[in-house]
Design an enzyme around this catalytic site. Structure first.
Site, PDB file in Angstrom:
ATOM      1  N   HIS A  62     -33.127  -4.398 -18.712  1.00 37.31           N
ATOM      2  CA  HIS A  62     -32.274  -5.565 -18.470  1.00 37.31           C
ATOM      3  C   HIS A  62     -32.419  -6.506 -19.667  1.00 37.31           C
ATOM      4  O   HIS A  62     -33.522  -6.651 -20.215  1.00 37.31           O
ATOM      5  CB  HIS A  62     -32.685  -6.299 -17.180  1.00 37.31           C
ATOM      6  N   ASP A  64     -32.695  -9.646 -20.251  1.00 34.88           N
ATOM      7  CA  ASP A  64     -33.681 -10.734 -20.330  1.00 34.88           C
ATOM      8  C   ASP A  64     -35.104 -10.219 -20.600  1.00 34.88           C
ATOM      9  O   ASP A  64     -36.045 -11.014 -20.710  1.00 34.88           O
ATOM     10  CB  ASP A  64     -33.632 -11.631 -19.084  1.00 34.88           C
ATOM     11  N   HIS A  65     -35.258  -8.898 -20.739  1.00 38.05           N
ATOM     12  CA  HIS A  65     -36.564  -8.311 -21.058  1.00 38.05           C
ATOM     13  C   HIS A  65     -36.494  -7.478 -22.335  1.00 38.05           C
ATOM     14  O   HIS A  65     -37.483  -6.902 -22.768  1.00 38.05           O
ATOM     15  CB  HIS A  65     -37.058  -7.418 -19.911  1.00 38.05           C
TER      16      HIS A  65
HETATM   17 ZN   LIG Z   1     -35.516 -10.182 -15.431  1.00 36.39          ZN
HETATM   18 ZN   LIG Z   2     -34.339  -7.197 -14.188  1.00 37.94          ZN
END
Ligand SMILES: [Zn+2]
Ligand SMILES: [Zn+2]
EC number: 3.1.26.11
Length: 301
Positions: A62, A64-65
């Protein structure tokens, strides 16, 4: 062991908050854990040397990682890096990075090794003489792993006074540190406990990035010194946590309690809330030792 939180907010980067990324210093190794957008800037702000990072662990694909990873890989090259870089993450991460390098006609000045994960069981993915890293399978919208970082127990500490008292030659000192007994010239055996002290206890850090409340992780993270567990939502959004496969602060605390960890660090806060104090308050109703994670927070344990 030293943990520096570079970013611990969910979803989008904002003026003052960053998506997930952390640096763990463990037995002189520097591990980067997740790499959300802005990770490079946060590394610089926190004065962490890029050249010291040789292993990057990505929990899931994802943004945001992950979205800081290609930039970080690219910058390492611009800085003239020659040391190998190892990247651990879900299957697909290699294709994703290599495609970006290919289409941007970029390359690395160093060897890039991908360790792609697809097991649903916990597995050892890194081990050397001082540290061992295992996966913590999590339940999220995509294939996700947390990571358990464990120090290996060190040598016993020599009791110099006792060794001198028994007139033991220094040639035996390493044997004592390794836990061995010593036989004197007259045949007397001196037990190791009389000649050494216990080593400094080995520490462990469990990182659980994005996951719905999942008790399956408990046997893996049991008795960890520090547990970072995402707490995207407050109790008022519990149904939303369930639906989006995230956790609330209270659920994170419940896992901490059941796994008997020493400290719980909260993070991955939804940016819908005005402040984060309430996360700590709710978690503390269940588990006493709660640390409110925040960007730029660094602590040794
Ligand atoms: Zn996340
Ligand atoms: Zn996630």
């Amino acid at each position: 062991m030293k943990l520096t939180i570079l970013g611990c907010y969910a979803a989008t980067p904002r003026t003052l908050t960053n998506p997930t990324s952390q640096v763990l210093e463990i037995k002189n190794r520097l591990f980067l854990i997740d790499c959300g957008e802005g990770t490079q800037v946060q590394l610089r702000k926190n004065k962490i040397k890029f050249s010291k990072i040789n292993h990057i662990f990505i929990s899931h694909l994802h943004g945001d990682h992950l979205y800081g990873l290609i930039g970080t890989i690219s910058t390492f090259s611009l800085l003239g890096r020659t040391t190998d870089l190892h990247i651990y993450g879900p299957k697909g991460i290699k294709e994703l990075i290599l495609l970006q390098l290919k289409l941007t006609e970029s390359w690395t000045t160093y060897n890039l090794f991908f360790h792609e994960l697809e097991s649903k069981e916990s597995e050892v993915i890194f081990e050397d003489n001082r540290v061992i890293v295992k996966t913590i399978p999590l339940k999220h919208r995509v294939y996700t792993n947390g990571y358990l970082f464990q120090e290996k127990p060190g040598e016993r500490k020599l009791n110099v006074e006792a060794a001198q008292h028994y007139n033991i030659h220094t040639a035996y000192y390493q044997k004592i540190k390794n836990g061995g007994n010593v036989k004197l010239d007259d045949g007397t055996v001196i037990e190791n406990e009389k000649l050494s002290f216990d080593p400094i206890p080995a520490m462990s850090y469990a990182f659980c990035s994005d996951t719905v409340y999942n008790e399956d992780v408990i046997p893996i993270i049991e008795n960890a010194d520090i547990l970072y567990h995402e707490s995207t939502f407050l109790e008022s959004e519990a149904p939303l946590a369930q639906k989006t496969l995230h956790s609330t602060a209270k659920e994170a605390a419940r896992i901490a309690l059941k796994a008997n960890v020493k400290h719980l660090v909260l993070g991955h806060y939804s940016t819908r809330y005005d402040g984060i104090e309430r996360f700590k308050e709710e978690a503390e109703e269940i588990f006493p030792n709660v640390i409110l994670g925040d960007d730029g927070l660094s602590f040794e344990f």
